[in-house]
Design a protein around this motif. Structure first.
Motif: not given
Length: 334
Positions: A149-154, A263-269
């Motif tokens: 998750l963190i890598d994807r946002v980075e 925002d967090l829900t979209k990221a977790l999906a």
């Protein structure tokens, strides 16, 4: 029993519309006045947070509306039988046990206060049993999932290095995972809440209780980037000097928790092969990973701001379950 005392604060300190009673119960002014006084008590004597008061609003409004439909015209008309009838109604409606338990607790608090204030002579909740909560364990992300998750946002930031939304998202994820704080606590942080030298946060939690929570270098880097590059993009020149909120929205005002949750829900999906959702999962994940790493349970209790150690101990059960799964998958004689 002592006589009722006035617990009102100056009228100018009240919001223009009261969150309890007056907005939802226009049928019976007796209930509305009692709820207004109760709101003052929660706000000015118990120092309950807006989120806690909102929960009481939901619970008590639903209850008194039910009572009005079933013939109650004043507090004295409400007895244990009527309360049990309401709880049975929720059971038939398949309301979750956790919600029913919370509503039962709200009734207990209200009627104990009402008896103390001499609004009633007998407290109908004294012999009321609290529904047992289901014993399910919270779902958590594993370390591979949180790193993905963190890598994807980075990587999103690498593609658009000046996007304030992505900078805010990364800072939120890093801080939630590093500290285990609640979403409401995250959104209540100010710039002055951060001690950069010691890498700690001053967090105001439930019951207006303050605690100091440490965090690591990755979260510090994400915060610095957000504050120095992302946050300032959503300010006009005059706003910069007055807004203290750490996390803001595009209009330069303190961010609404709902925006962060979305925002967090979209990221977790975006996590492959996972059905996990809900912003609170970061709090569960942080606590579970600390237990897995050998952290003392009382230290975790302090970090999370739990008033009861029993609340924190659920994370030891989560870790035991994970250990059992590893054992069953790896041991030839499992």
């Amino acid at each position: 029993m002592r006589k009722a005392q006035s617990r009102t604060a100056p009228d100018e300190n009240l919001p223009p519309t009261l969150p309890l009673g007056a907005q939802t119960l226009d049928v019976n002014r007796v209930f509305a006045r009692a709820l207004e006084s109760f709101w003052r008590y929660l706000t000015y004597e118990k120092f309950r947070s807006p989120q806690t008061i909102k929960a009481y609003e939901s619970d008590l409004s639903a209850f008194f509306e039910y009572c009005l439909r079933h013939g109650a015209q004043e507090l004295a008309d409400i007895d244990l039988e009527m309360i049990r009838s309401w709880l049975a109604h929720m059971h038939r409606a398949n309301i979750a046990r956790t919600s029913t338990a919370r509503r039962t607790s709200s009734l207990r608090t209200f009627f104990a206060w009402a008896e103390e204030e001499s609004l009633i002579t007998d407290n109908p909740t004294l012999t009321l049993a609290t529904p047992k909560k289901t014993g399910h364990l919270p779902q958590v992300l594993n370390q591979q999932q949180i790193l993905f998750l963190i890598d994807r946002v980075e990587k999103q930031l690498q593609a658009d290095p000046q996007d304030p939304h992505t900078m805010r998202l990364l800072a939120s994820i890093e801080l939630l995972y590093a500290t285990g704080i609640r979403i409401s606590e995250l959104c209540s942080l100010n710039l002055s809440s951060i001690d950069r030298e010691n890498r700690t946060l001053r967090v105001v939690g439930k019951g207006n209780k303050e605690r100091v929570v440490p965090f690591g270098q990755p979260a510090m880097r994400a915060l610095n980037r957000w504050v120095t590059q992302g946050r300032r993009q959503w300010f006009s020149a005059n706003q910069q000097a007055v807004e203290e909120a750490l996390f803001i929205g595009p209009r330069g005002k303190r961010v609404n928790p709902r925006q962060i949750r979305e925002d967090l829900t979209k990221a977790l999906a975006a996590i492959p092969d996972s059905q996990l959702s809900g912003a609170h999962i970061f709090r569960h994940t942080a606590a579970t990973h600390m237990v897995d790493g050998g952290a003392d349970i009382r230290s975790i209790q302090e970090l999370l701001g739990h008033s009861s150690l029993a609340t924190t101990q659920i994370y030891t059960h989560v870790s035991v379950d994970r250990l059992k799964d590893s054992y069953n998958n790896a041991h030839p004689r499992a």
